[in-house]
Design an enzyme around this catalytic site. Structure first.
Site, PDB file in Angstrom:
ATOM      1  N   ALA A  10       0.816  -1.229   0.000  1.00 27.58           N
ATOM      2  CA  ALA A  10       0.000   0.000   0.000  1.00 27.58           C
ATOM      3  C   ALA A  10       0.838   1.262   0.000  1.00 27.58           C
ATOM      4  O   ALA A  10       0.305   2.357  -0.173  1.00 27.58           O
ATOM      5  CB  ALA A  10      -0.924  -0.013   1.223  1.00 27.58           C
ATOM      6  N   ASP A  32      -1.567  -6.070   2.327  1.00 27.82           N
ATOM      7  CA  ASP A  32      -1.219  -5.022   3.299  1.00 27.82           C
ATOM      8  C   ASP A  32      -2.326  -4.980   4.353  1.00 27.82           C
ATOM      9  O   ASP A  32      -3.406  -5.550   4.174  1.00 27.82           O
ATOM     10  CB  ASP A  32      -1.094  -3.651   2.598  1.00 27.82           C
ATOM     11  CG  ASP A  32      -0.169  -2.691   3.339  1.00 27.82           C
ATOM     12  OD1 ASP A  32       0.900  -2.344   2.783  1.00 27.82           O
ATOM     13  OD2 ASP A  32      -0.490  -2.287   4.480  1.00 27.82           O
ATOM     14  N   ASP A  41      -3.380  -8.737   8.436  1.00 27.92           N
ATOM     15  CA  ASP A  41      -2.437  -8.244   9.439  1.00 27.92           C
ATOM     16  C   ASP A  41      -1.321  -9.269   9.613  1.00 27.92           C
ATOM     17  O   ASP A  41      -1.502 -10.305  10.243  1.00 27.92           O
ATOM     18  CB  ASP A  41      -3.180  -8.011  10.760  1.00 27.92           C
ATOM     19  CG  ASP A  41      -2.254  -7.489  11.849  1.00 27.92           C
ATOM     20  OD1 ASP A  41      -1.039  -7.347  11.587  1.00 27.92           O
ATOM     21  OD2 ASP A  41      -2.758  -7.222  12.958  1.00 27.92           O
ATOM     22  N   GLY A  71       6.854  -3.957   6.514  1.00 29.59           N
ATOM     23  CA  GLY A  71       7.687  -3.768   7.700  1.00 29.59           C
ATOM     24  C   GLY A  71       7.269  -2.546   8.482  1.00 29.59           C
ATOM     25  O   GLY A  71       6.590  -1.656   7.979  1.00 29.59           O
ATOM     26  N   TYR A 153      14.793  -2.865  15.675  1.00 29.06           N
ATOM     27  CA  TYR A 153      14.642  -2.859  14.209  1.00 29.06           C
ATOM     28  C   TYR A 153      15.820  -3.561  13.536  1.00 29.06           C
ATOM     29  O   TYR A 153      15.634  -4.450  12.696  1.00 29.06           O
ATOM     30  CB  TYR A 153      14.508  -1.414  13.704  1.00 29.06           C
ATOM     31  CG  TYR A 153      14.336  -1.304  12.203  1.00 29.06           C
ATOM     32  CD1 TYR A 153      13.108  -1.594  11.610  1.00 29.06           C
ATOM     33  CD2 TYR A 153      15.399  -0.914  11.383  1.00 29.06           C
ATOM     34  CE1 TYR A 153      12.945  -1.490  10.233  1.00 29.06           C
ATOM     35  CE2 TYR A 153      15.246  -0.804  10.013  1.00 29.06           C
ATOM     36  CZ  TYR A 153      14.019  -1.095   9.439  1.00 29.06           C
ATOM     37  OH  TYR A 153      13.869  -1.005   8.075  1.00 29.06           O
ATOM     38  N   LYS A 157      16.073  -7.152  11.140  1.00 34.94           N
ATOM     39  CA  LYS A 157      16.635  -7.227   9.790  1.00 34.94           C
ATOM     40  C   LYS A 157      17.858  -8.143   9.757  1.00 34.94           C
ATOM     41  O   LYS A 157      18.086  -8.847   8.769  1.00 34.94           O
ATOM     42  CB  LYS A 157      16.964  -5.826   9.279  1.00 34.94           C
ATOM     43  CG  LYS A 157      15.740  -4.914   9.158  1.00 34.94           C
ATOM     44  CD  LYS A 157      14.679  -5.461   8.201  1.00 34.94           C
ATOM     45  CE  LYS A 157      13.551  -4.466   7.948  1.00 34.94           C
ATOM     46  NZ  LYS A 157      12.542  -4.945   6.996  1.00 34.94           N
TER      47      LYS A 157
END
Ligand SMILES: NC(=O)c1ccc[n+]([C@@H]2O[C@H](COP(=O)([O-])OP(=O)(O)OC[C@H]3O[C@@H](n4cnc5c(N)ncnc54)[C@H](O)[C@@H]3O)[C@@H](O)[C@H]2O)c1
Length: 260
Positions: A10, A32, A41, A71, A153, A157
């Site tokens: 989105a 999304d 979700d 993300g 975060y 990753k």
């Protein structure tokens, strides 16, 4: 015509990827939490399962490439569920549909933040597929405060890029002819970072954390083009890689010799 599934479609990089796929005359199914063909979700197992089910129905069970891009950039526990488990469980759930393709591909959006300091306990819990404990550890970092939450975060990753390296050579992926890779962007001009790059002061601070000597911030279309090369039939032998598209951050941070 190839069929691509793109999560986080989105906005930002995902939206740019969908537009590029359609401009190439291929088919894109967007997933999304909002404003998309498949609303799901990905922070919950139920949402991931619903997404897999809806995509499988919409594609008659044949998908040529999965692009796990959704993300969160926030220093909260939920980021673990979206960025790591939302990516890997969606990828795994789509495997039966990929197996029907002549040239199946998987690409995830990692980050140059995979090179940043992280919490090894949190990374290990993600790689052990223990979502409840991983979320608990992330919440403990939030509760601890004082900057500890800032490790979340990068940890998601790092775990995602490591998972790709670990899994890509297994019979389920390499053995089935499926390259699995990630892109590792530096700062990309999307809503995720719009506040971070809004003022000269914030840009100056960011430059210390994410040094990008080459050509400034990145347009989402540039990342989309790299994603689509990794997801294309042309890519038959690149696997397990996180390709940094970062204006030189990796070279600055890790230096010349990474082959030790
Ligand atoms: N923008 C950057 O500088 C940058 C740098 C490196 C990596 N990334 C990564 O790129 C990817 C795309 O980010 P972006 O910059 O386009 O940001 P964005 O915020 O524009 O897009 C992220 C999309 O993910 C969706 N999403 C978030 N939570 C979700 C959930 N629970 N279920 C389903 N969808 C959900 C959002 O609704 C949004 O559409 C992310 O994985 C991000 O970590 C971004």
């Amino acid at each position: 015509m190839r069929t691509y599934v793109v999560t986080g479609a989105a906005s930002g990089i995902g939206l740019a990827t969908v537009k590029m796929i359609e401009a190439n005359g291929d088919k894109a199914i967007g997933v999304d939490i909002k404003d998309c063909q498949v609303i799901a979700d990905l922070s919950t197992r139920q949402g991931r399962e619903e997404a897999v089910e809806m995509v499988t129905t919409l594609t008659d069970g044949l998908v040529d490439a999965v692009i796990a891009n959704a993300g969160l950039g926030l220093s909260i526990a939920k980021t673990v569920s979206v960025n790591f488990f939302g990516a890997i469980e969606f990828i795994e759930g789509m495997r039966p549909a990929l197996l029907k393709s002549k040239s199946p591909r998987v690409v995830a959006t990692s980050s140059m933040a995979s090179l940043m300091p992280n919490d090894s306990q949190l990374v290990d819990l993600m790689l052990a597929s223990n979502e409840a404990k991983a979320v608990g550890r992330a919440q403990a970092l939030v509760d601890q405060g004082g900057g500890a939450e800032g490790l979340i975060y990068g940890s998601t990753k790092r775990a995602l890029s490591r998972w790709i390296r670990r899994e890509c050579i297994k019979p389920e992926w390499a053995g089935a002819g499926i390259p699995v890779n990630a892109v590792g962007p530096g700062i990309v001009k999307t809503p995720m970072v719009s506040e971070m790059i809004a003022t000269p002061e914030s840009r100056e601070y960011l430059a210390k954390v994410v040094p990008m000597p080459l050509n400034g911030y990145i347009e989402p279309e540039e990342v989309a083009a790299l994603i689509l090369w990794l997801a294309s039939e042309t890519n038959a032998h690149t696997t397990g890689q996180t390709i940094y598209i970062d204006g030189g951050s990796d070279a600055v941070i890790r230096g010349e010799n990474i082959w030790t």
